[in-house]
Design a protein around this motif. Structure first.
Motif, PDB file in Angstrom:
ATOM      1  N   GLY A 126       0.784  -1.227   0.000  1.00 20.91           N
ATOM      2  CA  GLY A 126       0.000   0.000   0.000  1.00 20.91           C
ATOM      3  C   GLY A 126       0.812   1.272   0.000  1.00 20.91           C
ATOM      4  N   LYS A 127       2.142   1.160  -0.109  1.00 15.73           N
ATOM      5  CA  LYS A 127       2.980   2.364  -0.107  1.00 15.73           C
ATOM      6  C   LYS A 127       3.031   2.941  -1.518  1.00 15.73           C
ATOM      7  N   PRO A 128       2.716   4.222  -1.671  1.00 19.85           N
ATOM      8  CA  PRO A 128       2.723   4.824  -3.011  1.00 19.85           C
ATOM      9  C   PRO A 128       4.123   4.811  -3.637  1.00 19.85           C
ATOM     10  N   TYR A 129       4.156   4.575  -4.939  1.00 24.90           N
ATOM     11  CA  TYR A 129       5.436   4.628  -5.656  1.00 24.90           C
ATOM     12  C   TYR A 129       5.938   6.062  -5.774  1.00 24.90           C
ATOM     13  N   LYS A 130       5.003   7.000  -5.874  1.00 26.06           N
ATOM     14  CA  LYS A 130       5.368   8.416  -5.873  1.00 26.06           C
ATOM     15  C   LYS A 130       5.103   8.974  -4.484  1.00 26.06           C
ATOM     16  N   VAL A 131       6.054   9.722  -3.949  1.00 26.46           N
ATOM     17  CA  VAL A 131       5.892  10.285  -2.608  1.00 26.46           C
ATOM     18  C   VAL A 131       4.744  11.298  -2.614  1.00 26.46           C
ATOM     19  N   LEU A 132       3.774  11.071  -1.721  1.00 22.89           N
ATOM     20  CA  LEU A 132       2.644  11.969  -1.519  1.00 22.89           C
ATOM     21  C   LEU A 132       2.704  12.428  -0.072  1.00 22.89           C
ATOM     22  N   ARG A 133       2.750  13.736   0.142  1.00 18.80           N
ATOM     23  CA  ARG A 133       3.006  14.197   1.508  1.00 18.80           C
ATOM     24  C   ARG A 133       2.226  15.457   1.865  1.00 18.80           C
ATOM     25  N   ILE A 134       2.191  15.697   3.170  1.00 19.59           N
ATOM     26  CA  ILE A 134       1.720  16.967   3.710  1.00 19.59           C
ATOM     27  C   ILE A 134       2.906  17.915   3.670  1.00 19.59           C
ATOM     28  N   ARG A 135       2.758  19.018   2.968  1.00 19.82           N
ATOM     29  CA  ARG A 135       3.861  19.978   2.899  1.00 19.82           C
ATOM     30  C   ARG A 135       3.865  20.936   4.084  1.00 19.82           C
ATOM     31  N   HIS A 136       2.664  21.394   4.451  1.00 16.63           N
ATOM     32  CA  HIS A 136       2.583  22.408   5.501  1.00 16.63           C
ATOM     33  C   HIS A 136       1.165  22.417   6.070  1.00 16.63           C
ATOM     34  N   ALA A 137       1.053  22.753   7.336  1.00 18.33           N
ATOM     35  CA  ALA A 137      -0.249  22.880   7.992  1.00 18.33           C
ATOM     36  C   ALA A 137      -0.398  24.284   8.552  1.00 18.33           C
ATOM     37  N   THR A 138      -1.567  24.871   8.332  1.00 17.87           N
ATOM     38  CA  THR A 138      -1.884  26.198   8.853  1.00 17.87           C
ATOM     39  C   THR A 138      -3.170  26.112   9.658  1.00 17.87           C
ATOM     40  N   ILE A 139      -3.139  26.546  10.897  1.00 20.67           N
ATOM     41  CA  ILE A 139      -4.328  26.536  11.744  1.00 20.67           C
ATOM     42  C   ILE A 139      -5.182  27.750  11.394  1.00 20.67           C
ATOM     43  N   LEU A 140      -6.446  27.490  11.048  1.00 19.80           N
ATOM     44  CA  LEU A 140      -7.362  28.572  10.702  1.00 19.80           C
ATOM     45  C   LEU A 140      -8.170  29.031  11.904  1.00 19.80           C
ATOM     46  N   HIS A 141      -8.468  28.118  12.835  1.00 16.89           N
ATOM     47  CA  HIS A 141      -9.207  28.483  14.049  1.00 16.89           C
ATOM     48  C   HIS A 141      -8.885  27.467  15.125  1.00 16.89           C
ATOM     49  N   ASP A 142      -8.447  27.950  16.283  1.00 17.81           N
ATOM     50  CA  ASP A 142      -8.059  27.077  17.391  1.00 17.81           C
ATOM     51  C   ASP A 142      -8.617  27.632  18.696  1.00 17.81           C
ATOM     52  N   PRO A 143      -9.676  27.016  19.250  1.00 16.60           N
ATOM     53  CA  PRO A 143     -10.256  27.513  20.506  1.00 16.60           C
ATOM     54  C   PRO A 143      -9.557  26.982  21.757  1.00 16.60           C
ATOM     55  N   PHE A 144      -8.593  26.071  21.593  1.00 15.49           N
ATOM     56  CA  PHE A 144      -7.957  25.428  22.746  1.00 15.49           C
ATOM     57  C   PHE A 144      -6.722  26.179  23.213  1.00 15.49           C
ATOM     58  N   ASP A 145      -6.543  26.264  24.529  1.00 14.82           N
ATOM     59  CA  ASP A 145      -5.266  26.706  25.075  1.00 14.82           C
ATOM     60  C   ASP A 145      -4.222  25.636  24.792  1.00 14.82           C
ATOM     61  N   ASP A 146      -2.960  26.055  24.670  1.00 21.79           N
ATOM     62  CA  ASP A 146      -1.887  25.079  24.504  1.00 21.79           C
ATOM     63  C   ASP A 146      -1.736  24.277  25.792  1.00 21.79           C
ATOM     64  N   PRO A 147      -1.457  22.960  25.681  1.00 19.12           N
ATOM     65  CA  PRO A 147      -1.200  22.185  26.900  1.00 19.12           C
ATOM     66  C   PRO A 147       0.005  22.742  27.647  1.00 19.12           C
ATOM     67  N   LYS A 148      -0.031  22.628  28.958  1.00 19.60           N
ATOM     68  CA  LYS A 148       1.101  23.059  29.765  1.00 19.60           C
ATOM     69  C   LYS A 148       2.338  22.274  29.346  1.00 19.60           C
ATOM     70  N   GLY A 149       3.438  22.993  29.148  1.00 22.05           N
ATOM     71  CA  GLY A 149       4.684  22.338  28.746  1.00 22.05           C
ATOM     72  C   GLY A 149       4.860  22.188  27.253  1.00 22.05           C
ATOM     73  N   MET A 150       3.890  22.683  26.465  1.00 21.77           N
ATOM     74  CA  MET A 150       4.032  22.574  25.013  1.00 21.77           C
ATOM     75  C   MET A 150       5.160  23.482  24.545  1.00 21.77           C
ATOM     76  N   PRO A 151       6.120  22.945  23.773  1.00 19.18           N
ATOM     77  CA  PRO A 151       7.224  23.784  23.320  1.00 19.18           C
ATOM     78  C   PRO A 151       6.760  24.832  22.312  1.00 19.18           C
ATOM     79  N   SER A 152       7.570  25.867  22.144  1.00 19.33           N
ATOM     80  CA  SER A 152       7.262  26.874  21.130  1.00 19.33           C
ATOM     81  C   SER A 152       7.373  26.243  19.754  1.00 19.33           C
TER      82      SER A 152
END
Length: 197
Positions: A150-176
């Motif tokens: 099931g592994k693709p012969y051509k690499v298919l990947r996530i290049r970048h993620a951008t958060i559009l809306h985040d109502p959650f506080d960061d967990p304590k200890g989350m790195p920058s």
């Protein structure tokens, strides 16, 4: 609450079901914020079933939850959230957690590529859906040529993620959030992705 994933087969916007699956939604959002998914591959694709990503090793055996990153190895895995959910794996473009059994969710997730996959209900926490770009994205993954594992012969990947809306506080200890990592060099004989625009 939503995230834009820029992938090698086009952009998609994922809306998260944070009322039904707050742990999984928060985990996904915060891993996106940490750029954890940047450059990770869709390393396993089964046509009209699922496409799996979210493992930085691209093997299916790696990955940590944001809770493990913040609180240590004892928190690497978190519990399922489907016991009281009315959500069902009935459509293409739904996003669920990969697990290795009950209450073993980490960073890996899959996108449904087919319909009427209700036998996944009660086994995998469904936490989002592709709200924009679904049809083109699912079609491209369904058309991918894959090997017998099931592994693709051509690499298919996530290049970048951008958060559009985040109502959650960061967990304590989350790195920058770090600087975005450079594109990796693909280390096998598959067709690598071209990063030139």
């Amino acid at each position: 609450m939503s995230v834009l994933l820029e992938t090698s087969v086009g952009p998609v916007v994922i809306d998260l079901f944070f009322h039904s699956a707050p742990l999984a939604s928060r985990n996904f959002l915060k891993l996106c914020k940490l750029k954890y998914y940047n450059h990770s591959q869709f390393f396993s694709i089964t046509k009209n079933f699922t496409a799996t990503a979210g493992d930085p090793t691209n093997t299916g055996s790696g990955g940590r939850s944001v809770y493990g990153i913040c609180y240590g190895a004892q928190a690497d895995l978190f519990e399922d959230e489907f016991q009281n959910s009315r959500l069902r794996h009935k459509a293409r473009g739904l996003v669920s957690m990969v697990n290795k059994g009950p209450d073993s969710n980490g960073s890996q997730f899959f996108v449904t590529l087919g319909e009427e996959l209700e036998y996944l209900d009660g086994k995998h926490t469904l936490f989002g859906r592709i709200a924009e770009g679904r049809d083109e994205f699912v079609a491209a993954l369904n058309e991918a040529f894959v090997d017998d594992k099931g592994k693709p012969y051509k690499v298919l990947r996530i290049r970048h993620a951008t958060i559009l809306h985040d109502p959650f506080d960061d967990p304590k200890g989350m790195p920058s959030p770090p600087a975005s990592p450079p594109p990796p060099e693909d280390d096998d004989v598959r067709i690598g992705e071209s990063f030139s625009a």
